[in-house]
Each structure stands twice: as C-alpha cells, then as structure tokens.
Design a protein around this motif. Structure first.
Motif, PDB file in Angstrom:
ATOM      1  N   ARG A 152      22.637   4.434  -0.980  1.00  0.00           N
ATOM      2  CA  ARG A 152      21.742   4.374   0.167  1.00  0.00           C
ATOM      3  C   ARG A 152      21.078   5.847   0.008  1.00  0.00           C
ATOM      4  NH1 ARG A 152      23.308   3.510   5.949  1.00  0.00           N
ATOM      5  NH2 ARG A 152      24.324   5.337   5.645  1.00  0.00           N
ATOM      6  N   LEU A 153      19.573   5.845  -0.247  1.00  0.00           N
ATOM      7  CA  LEU A 153      18.747   6.857  -0.298  1.00  0.00           C
ATOM      8  C   LEU A 153      17.992   6.971   1.031  1.00  0.00           C
ATOM      9  CD1 LEU A 153      17.607   9.490  -1.317  1.00  0.00           C
ATOM     10  CD2 LEU A 153      16.135   8.059  -2.897  1.00  0.00           C
ATOM     11  N   THR A 154      18.337   7.808   1.789  1.00  0.00           N
ATOM     12  CA  THR A 154      17.313   7.936   3.028  1.00  0.00           C
ATOM     13  C   THR A 154      16.502   9.120   2.593  1.00  0.00           C
ATOM     14  OG1 THR A 154      19.018   7.114   4.676  1.00  0.00           O
ATOM     15  CG2 THR A 154      17.203   8.450   5.485  1.00  0.00           C
ATOM     16  N   PRO A 155      15.376   9.028   2.417  1.00  0.00           N
ATOM     17  CA  PRO A 155      14.485  10.058   1.466  1.00  0.00           C
ATOM     18  C   PRO A 155      14.374  11.290   2.408  1.00  0.00           C
ATOM     19  CG  PRO A 155      13.161   8.163   1.939  1.00  0.00           C
ATOM     20  CD  PRO A 155      14.471   7.848   2.267  1.00  0.00           C
ATOM     21  N   GLU A 156      14.431  12.516   1.837  1.00  0.00           N
ATOM     22  CA  GLU A 156      14.023  13.715   2.344  1.00  0.00           C
ATOM     23  C   GLU A 156      12.842  13.920   2.147  1.00  0.00           C
ATOM     24  OE1 GLU A 156      16.771  16.654   0.664  1.00  0.00           O
ATOM     25  OE2 GLU A 156      18.358  15.242   1.399  1.00  0.00           O
ATOM     26  N   ALA A 157      12.037  13.481   1.286  1.00  0.00           N
ATOM     27  CA  ALA A 157      10.619  13.716   0.951  1.00  0.00           C
ATOM     28  C   ALA A 157      10.195  12.409   0.101  1.00  0.00           C
ATOM     29  CB  ALA A 157      10.360  14.891  -0.003  1.00  0.00           C
ATOM     30  N   ILE A 158       9.049  12.203   0.584  1.00  0.00           N
ATOM     31  CA  ILE A 158       8.132  11.028  -0.031  1.00  0.00           C
ATOM     32  C   ILE A 158       6.629  11.155  -0.528  1.00  0.00           C
ATOM     33  CG2 ILE A 158       7.148   8.544   0.496  1.00  0.00           C
ATOM     34  CD1 ILE A 158       9.572   8.299   2.442  1.00  0.00           C
ATOM     35  N   ALA A 159       6.362  11.017  -1.549  1.00  0.00           N
ATOM     36  CA  ALA A 159       4.857  11.126  -2.003  1.00  0.00           C
ATOM     37  C   ALA A 159       4.433   9.593  -2.506  1.00  0.00           C
ATOM     38  CB  ALA A 159       4.836  12.368  -3.271  1.00  0.00           C
ATOM     39  N   SER A 160       3.174   9.384  -2.093  1.00  0.00           N
ATOM     40  CA  SER A 160       2.739   8.236  -2.891  1.00  0.00           C
ATOM     41  C   SER A 160       1.309   8.213  -3.030  1.00  0.00           C
ATOM     42  CB  SER A 160       2.671   7.121  -1.595  1.00  0.00           C
ATOM     43  OG  SER A 160       1.776   7.523  -0.687  1.00  0.00           O
ATOM     44  N   TRP A 161       0.746   7.212  -4.175  1.00  0.00           N
ATOM     45  CA  TRP A 161      -0.726   7.244  -4.468  1.00  0.00           C
ATOM     46  C   TRP A 161      -1.021   5.572  -4.386  1.00  0.00           C
ATOM     47  CZ3 TRP A 161       3.721   8.623  -6.702  1.00  0.00           C
ATOM     48  CH2 TRP A 161       4.224   7.767  -7.969  1.00  0.00           C
ATOM     49  N   ASP A 162      -2.245   5.515  -4.354  1.00  0.00           N
ATOM     50  CA  ASP A 162      -2.982   4.264  -4.601  1.00  0.00           C
ATOM     51  C   ASP A 162      -4.236   4.593  -5.396  1.00  0.00           C
ATOM     52  OD1 ASP A 162      -4.016   1.769  -4.530  1.00  0.00           O
ATOM     53  OD2 ASP A 162      -3.186   1.235  -2.825  1.00  0.00           O
ATOM     54  N   PHE A 163      -4.450   4.396  -6.629  1.00  0.00           N
ATOM     55  CA  PHE A 163      -5.929   4.729  -7.100  1.00  0.00           C
ATOM     56  C   PHE A 163      -6.813   3.813  -6.819  1.00  0.00           C
ATOM     57  CE2 PHE A 163      -4.419   7.875 -11.096  1.00  0.00           C
ATOM     58  CZ  PHE A 163      -3.757   8.587  -9.974  1.00  0.00           C
ATOM     59  N   ARG A 164      -6.371   2.702  -6.532  1.00  0.00           N
ATOM     60  CA  ARG A 164      -7.318   1.595  -5.889  1.00  0.00           C
ATOM     61  C   ARG A 164      -8.335   2.175  -4.752  1.00  0.00           C
ATOM     62  NH1 ARG A 164      -3.725  -3.357  -4.729  1.00  0.00           N
ATOM     63  NH2 ARG A 164      -2.850  -1.418  -3.222  1.00  0.00           N
ATOM     64  N   LYS A 165      -7.624   3.329  -4.079  1.00  0.00           N
ATOM     65  CA  LYS A 165      -8.581   4.005  -2.988  1.00  0.00           C
ATOM     66  C   LYS A 165      -9.806   4.557  -3.496  1.00  0.00           C
ATOM     67  CE  LYS A 165      -4.999   3.684   0.252  1.00  0.00           C
ATOM     68  NZ  LYS A 165      -4.310   4.519   1.454  1.00  0.00           N
ATOM     69  N   LEU A 166      -9.851   4.974  -4.921  1.00  0.00           N
ATOM     70  CA  LEU A 166     -10.967   5.791  -5.382  1.00  0.00           C
ATOM     71  C   LEU A 166     -11.902   5.095  -5.391  1.00  0.00           C
ATOM     72  CD1 LEU A 166      -8.894   7.708  -8.075  1.00  0.00           C
ATOM     73  CD2 LEU A 166      -9.505   8.501  -5.844  1.00  0.00           C
ATOM     74  N   GLY A 167     -12.181   3.570  -5.450  1.00  0.00           N
ATOM     75  CA  GLY A 167     -13.242   2.980  -5.657  1.00  0.00           C
ATOM     76  C   GLY A 167     -13.752   3.024  -7.074  1.00  0.00           C
ATOM     77  N   SER A 168     -14.883   2.547  -7.372  1.00  0.00           N
ATOM     78  CA  SER A 168     -15.355   2.611  -8.779  1.00  0.00           C
ATOM     79  C   SER A 168     -16.490   3.641  -8.920  1.00  0.00           C
ATOM     80  CB  SER A 168     -16.134   1.064  -8.984  1.00  0.00           C
ATOM     81  OG  SER A 168     -16.568   0.872  -7.878  1.00  0.00           O
TER      82      SER A 168
END
Length: 154
Positions: A138-154
């Motif tokens: 079980r990993l209860t994260p101490e740090a999380i980073a995320s990205w979603d390039f779809r948010k950049l638009g066209s």
C-alpha cells in the motif's frame, strides 16, 4: 499528502479528475532502487481507493526485494498517444506491506474491499484468486504531481 507542483498548475488535475483517472487506469510503472543504487522500473496492476494506491506484487521479484530493503517508491500512471492527449499522475512515498507474503487469503479486514475491487477491475470476477505468489503493498502518497495536456487546448 503534498501536491508538489509549482510549475504546470494550468495542466494539473483537480482531485476529482485525478481520482477518476486513477480509478480508470489499470497499469502503473513502479520505480525502486536496488542495493547498489541502480534504478529499476516495472509495470504492475494497481487499485486506487481515493487515498492509497494498492499494488499486488510477486514476492520473488526484484521490485519486492528492493522494497523490502528500502520502502521508498515512485509510481507513474499515464495515458495518451499524441502530445496533446498526454495525462498522468506521479505518486511517491514509502510502501507498507499488508497481509501475509505471499498472500494465501487469510482474513484481513483492510483487504476485503481492496481485493473485491481489484478482482472485479482486473479479472472481471468478484473474489480475489490467491496464487501463493503475490502480496499486497500500500502506497499512501506523501507527494503527488499530475498533468493533463488536454487542458492546453489547441
């Protein structure tokens, strides 16, 4: 848990987006460090419960040995083919070993729901098969980073 992003807040997933993404994905990449300091990355199926990432690992693997020695880990879950579709989450911290190793199915209250959901998600069945080769991390994260390039638009 700490959100570690300073840059890239524009493409960072909101908590609900992150939870939906992690719940929908099946495979993660687990990074560990060997006794000699060499990195090791391996794919693994997982379950996200909204707080922790549950990993069902072979106990005779390089990954298991490395985590027994040093429980620190980084895990990446990502998706997308084209640049504008790329999205993912990196979780890091220290794993905990839950239940017997290898897992034979001894009653463990904290594993009842995890095993039911994992079996349904990955095997399409309602009861977890225990093969005497795998065990839970079980990993209860101490740090999380995320990205979603779809948010950049066209």
């Amino acid at each position: 848990m700490t959100v570690t992003q300073r840059r890239g807040r524009k493409i960072m997933m909101e908590p609900a987006e992150r939870d939906a993404f992690l719940s929908a994905q099946r495979t993660c990449r687990v990074a560990t460090v060997s006794a000699g300091g060499a990195p090791h990355v391996s794919p693994l199926w997982f379950l996200w419960d909204g707080t922790s990432l549950w990993l069902y690992s072979i106990t005779r693997s390089k990954r298991w040995s490395a985590l027994r020695r040093d429980p620190r880990v980084a895990v990446v879950v990502d998706a997308g083919g084209e640049y504008g579709e790329l999205r993912g989450v990196e979780l890091s911290g220290s794993v905990e070993f839950i239940g017997e190793a290898p897992r034979t199915g001894e009653p463990r209250p904290e594993l009842v729901e995890v095993e039911r959901l994992f079996a349904r998600k990955n095997f399409g069945i309602d009861e977890m098969p225990h093969d005497g080769r795998h065990a839970w991390l079980r990993l209860t994260p101490e740090a999380i980073a995320s990205w979603d390039f779809r948010k950049l638009g066209s």
